[in-house]
Design an enzyme around this catalytic site. Structure first.
Site, mmCIF file in Angstrom:
data_model
loop_
_atom_site.group_PDB
_atom_site.id
_atom_site.type_symbol
_atom_site.label_atom_id
_atom_site.label_comp_id
_atom_site.label_asym_id
_atom_site.label_seq_id
_atom_site.Cartn_x
_atom_site.Cartn_y
_atom_site.Cartn_z
ATOM 1 N N GLU A 34 0.876 -1.165 0.000
ATOM 2 C CA GLU A 34 0.000 0.000 0.000
ATOM 3 C C GLU A 34 0.919 1.222 0.000
ATOM 4 O OE1 GLU A 34 -2.685 0.207 3.341
ATOM 5 O OE2 GLU A 34 -3.458 2.150 2.678
ATOM 6 N N ARG A 260 4.829 -12.926 9.514
ATOM 7 C CA ARG A 260 5.522 -11.688 9.195
ATOM 8 C C ARG A 260 6.817 -11.594 9.985
ATOM 9 N NH1 ARG A 260 1.970 -7.686 8.811
ATOM 10 N NH2 ARG A 260 3.230 -5.946 9.416
ATOM 11 N N LYS A 270 4.513 0.714 9.085
ATOM 12 C CA LYS A 270 4.660 1.999 8.405
ATOM 13 C C LYS A 270 4.051 3.137 9.220
ATOM 14 C CE LYS A 270 3.036 0.147 4.732
ATOM 15 N NZ LYS A 270 2.404 -0.096 3.438
HETATM 16 P P1 ATP Z 1 2.596 -2.049 7.738
HETATM 17 O O1 ATP Z 1 1.987 -2.581 8.984
HETATM 18 O O2 ATP Z 1 4.027 -1.712 7.882
HETATM 19 O O3 ATP Z 1 1.794 -0.945 7.101
HETATM 20 P P2 ATP Z 1 1.410 -3.685 5.804
HETATM 21 O O4 ATP Z 1 1.298 -5.162 5.822
HETATM 22 O O5 ATP Z 1 0.185 -2.911 6.049
HETATM 23 O O6 ATP Z 1 2.571 -3.282 6.758
HETATM 24 P P3 ATP Z 1 1.607 -3.401 3.007
HETATM 25 O O7 ATP Z 1 2.122 -2.261 2.224
HETATM 26 O O8 ATP Z 1 0.167 -3.673 2.950
HETATM 27 O O9 ATP Z 1 2.063 -3.165 4.482
HETATM 28 O O10 ATP Z 1 2.460 -4.704 2.715
HETATM 29 C C1 ATP Z 1 2.830 -5.171 1.453
HETATM 30 C C2 ATP Z 1 3.202 -6.602 1.600
HETATM 31 O O11 ATP Z 1 4.292 -6.744 2.491
HETATM 32 C C3 ATP Z 1 2.054 -7.413 2.154
HETATM 33 O O12 ATP Z 1 1.916 -8.609 1.411
HETATM 34 C C4 ATP Z 1 2.470 -7.686 3.560
HETATM 35 O O13 ATP Z 1 1.953 -8.899 4.013
HETATM 36 C C5 ATP Z 1 3.995 -7.699 3.470
HETATM 37 N N1 ATP Z 1 4.588 -7.306 4.746
HETATM 38 C C6 ATP Z 1 4.394 -6.163 5.430
HETATM 39 N N2 ATP Z 1 5.066 -6.185 6.596
HETATM 40 C C7 ATP Z 1 5.694 -7.374 6.655
HETATM 41 C C8 ATP Z 1 6.535 -8.013 7.609
HETATM 42 N N3 ATP Z 1 6.867 -7.425 8.761
HETATM 43 N N4 ATP Z 1 7.013 -9.245 7.317
HETATM 44 C C9 ATP Z 1 6.696 -9.850 6.167
HETATM 45 N N5 ATP Z 1 5.902 -9.316 5.228
HETATM 46 C C10 ATP Z 1 5.401 -8.094 5.464
HETATM 47 MG MG MG Z 2 -1.300 -1.943 5.408
#
Ligand code: ATP
Ligand code: MG
Length: 557
Positions: A34, A260, A270
């Site tokens: 995102e 994760r 983020k």
């Molecule tokens: P955040 O909590 O940092 O916003 P998010 O999962 O909302 O993380 P996205 O931009 O939606 O962030 O993530 C893109 C991809 O990266 C998704 O498939 C997510 O599952 C993966 N991802 C995000 N954080 C992690 C993590 N700590 N370990 C492994 N994969 C991750």
């Molecule tokens: Mg997210």
């Protein structure tokens, strides 16, 4: 550790079987960030996994911006994410894609659900909807709007789309089961009103699909075979499957979940990283203290080290926290093998070589790396005055101190043996200079008297060097789990996470150091030139990491 020497993980096994049994013709994965922040080390795990699997099985991996929420997303993030994925060493298939590319199709599919009697416009306020939803223990209640006719729903949804209603006044919900044990199936919202321009679609839309409604259908549109996400989406899988089953989608993607990455002494969210930026705890998303890919890059970490780390941690389905020492190990291991050596004196003490000819300068040669012959040798100017570290000289010391002591000898690394004869102090009694004699017959060999000095110290010519600033970073947080259990992570920011040293003296070759390229400053650690601060005359060097290898030692215990 390489993929060949490691047992296959569960996703590799699933994919191998799917391909072998013809359930899937070609592996297609996607990385779906995102664009609401910069990528961090957790994303690296997902990137290495998705792109790595595509590479391993001869498939493809798409980059798809999951941009369903116009409120938090920005073009700046889109560009930063593309740069970071490329930097990490991966190429996405075709152009970058956007969920917003599919808004027309998704909107049609929402209408398709209405026509099938499987979606309705609901006028409950968000608070009321929460009450109706029930809890983990209690089933929900049907919305009073659940039985609207198809015609009425089509009309209301068209009017929602045309901007006739206020934000929050109504939403489109899937009609599934308000008593489902899985709360995600209790008539989830699939479209909501948001009167806000979008960075890709401008002001075309004032209704936007929910993540759940958009994600699986976008996977289907792109022909994703294995939609790999993190474990918190496990409970959304029945909903993912429900949409795929109930819509005329062109392909049948399947969702798989993995754990994760969580790292101690680090936050990987983020939202929280944005708070550190917005509240001035760090100097931007690419601050070298940040666990973002751009921060790690600016700090001197290489993409190979991050890929190696992701390989080391593996892929499982159980949540656990990884020791940040493991990341540090991977960084150090990579730099040890690849970083050219150099010398830099952090806190200079002047040494005058009383028997060295005034005005003379000679060029000494030093290896670029102890074992890498492909790294070019360095030229070190040597003259009558040199700098050594203040802490490398003592007037008196016991035998454990293997550096320069008054009346004793030490070797200047890659140069001569010197002996300290006299100390010069200022009015405050501080040592400002050491007068030494140099053994001009000791270059590359032991002194003629056979007495080999015990210590070797680094030094820099006082006449021909690079004046620089050095930034020493420490952990950003001083608590192992800064955000555990709803703690305010800002309270455990380490107040001493940055130390700035000025007046440091580096060997002259470092005037040409490229930003972000790693060097080992001998006896000190790994450093790189900062890409943001400093000038041609006065560069700034960031410490990537120290030399000591505590994680590997602990593993060896
Ligand atoms: P955040 O909590 O940092 O916003 P998010 O999962 O909302 O993380 P996205 O931009 O939606 O962030 O993530 C893109 C991809 O990266 C998704 O498939 C997510 O599952 C993966 N991802 C995000 N954080 C992690 C993590 N700590 N370990 C492994 N994969 C991750
Ligand atoms: Mg997210």
């Amino acid at each position: 550790m390489t993929s060949e020497s490691k047992p296959a993980h569960f996703l590799q096994n699933i994919i191998r079987e799917d391909l072998a049994e013809g359930r899937v013709d070609q592996l297609t994965t996607r990385f779906p960030p995102e664009p609401n922040g910069y990528l961090h080390i957790g994303h690296a795990k997902s990137i290495c996994l998705n792109f790595g699997l595509a590479k391993e099985f001869g498939g493809q991996c798409n980059l798809r911006f999951d941009d369903t929420n116009p409120a938090k997303e920005e073009e700046e993030y889109v560009n930063a994410i593309k740069r970071d994925v490329s930097w990490l060493g991966f190429d996405w298939a075709g152009d970058a894609r956007y969920t917003s590319d599919y808004f027309d199709q998704l909107h049609q599919w929402a209408i398709s659900l209405i026509e099938q009697g499987k979606a309705y416009v609901c006028d409950l306020s968000p608070e009321e909807a929460r009450e109706y939803r029930g809890t983990l223990k209690a089933p929900g209640k049907n919305s009073p709007f659940r039985d609207r006719s198809v015609e009425e729903n089509l009309d209301l949804f068209a009017r929602m789309t045309a901007g006739e209603f206020d934000e929050g006044s109504c939403s489109l919900r899937a009609k599934i089961d308000m008593a489902a044990p899985n709360i995600n199936l209790r008539d989830p919202i699939i479209y909501r009103i948001k009167k806000m321009a979008h960075h890709q679609t401008g002001d075309k839309w004032c209704v936007y699909p929910s993540y759940d409604f958009a994600h699986g259908q976008s996977d289907a549109i792109e022909g994703i075979s294995h939609s790999i996400c993190t474990l918190e989406f496990e409970d959304h899988k029945p909903l993912y499957d429900w949409f795929i089953e109930n819509l005329p989608v062109p392909a049948l993607p399947r969702q798989y979940e993995f754990a994760r990455l969580q790292l101690n002494y680090t936050v990987v969210s983020k939202r929280k990283l944005k708070q550190l930026v917005d509240e001035g705890f760090v100097d931007g998303w690419d601050d070298p203290r940040m666990p973002t890919l751009s921060g790690l890059r600016r700090r001197g970490v290489t993409p190979a080290a991050i890929r190696q780390f992701c390989e080391m941690i593996g892929v499982t389905r159980s949540d656990s926290t990884v020791d940040v020492g493991m990341l540090e190990y991977a960084i150090r291991d990579d730099l040890d093998k690849n970083a050219p050596r150099a010398m830099c004196v952090m806190a200079p003490l002047k040494v005058t070589l009383t028997n060295y000819p005034e005005g003379q300068q000679e060029m000494l040669s030093a290896p670029g790396h102890p074992v890498r012959d492909d790294l070019p040798a360095r030229e070190l100017p040597f003259s009558k005055t040199v700098y050594i570290e203040q802490e490398d000289f003592r007037e008196e010391a016991n035998k454990k101190y293997k550096r320069l002591v008054l009346g004793k000898k030490v070797r200047l690394r890659n140069a001569y043996v010197i002996k300290a004869d006299e100390v010069v102090k200022n009015d405050a009694g501080e040592i400002v200079e050491v007068l030494c004699s140099v053994d001009l017959d000791s270059l590359g060999k032991d002194p003629a008297d056979g007495v080999k000095p015990k210590g070797v110290i680094h030094w820099v010519s006082a006449d021909n060097n690079v004046d620089c600033e050095v930034r020493l970073y420490d952990r950003l947080f001083n608590e192992e789990a800064p955000d555990a259990g709803g703690k305010n992570f800002l309270e455990s920011v380490n107040p001493d996470n940055l130390q700035i040293l000025t007046g440091c003296k580096a060997e002259i070759g470092l005037a040409q150091a490229e930003p972000e390229k790693g060097y080992q400053f001998e006896r000190n650690g790994y450093f790189c030139r900062d890409s943001k601060y400093g000038s041609a005359e006065k560069p700034v060097f960031n410490r990537t990491i120290g030399l000591r290898d505590s994680w590997a030692k602990e593993q060896g215990k």
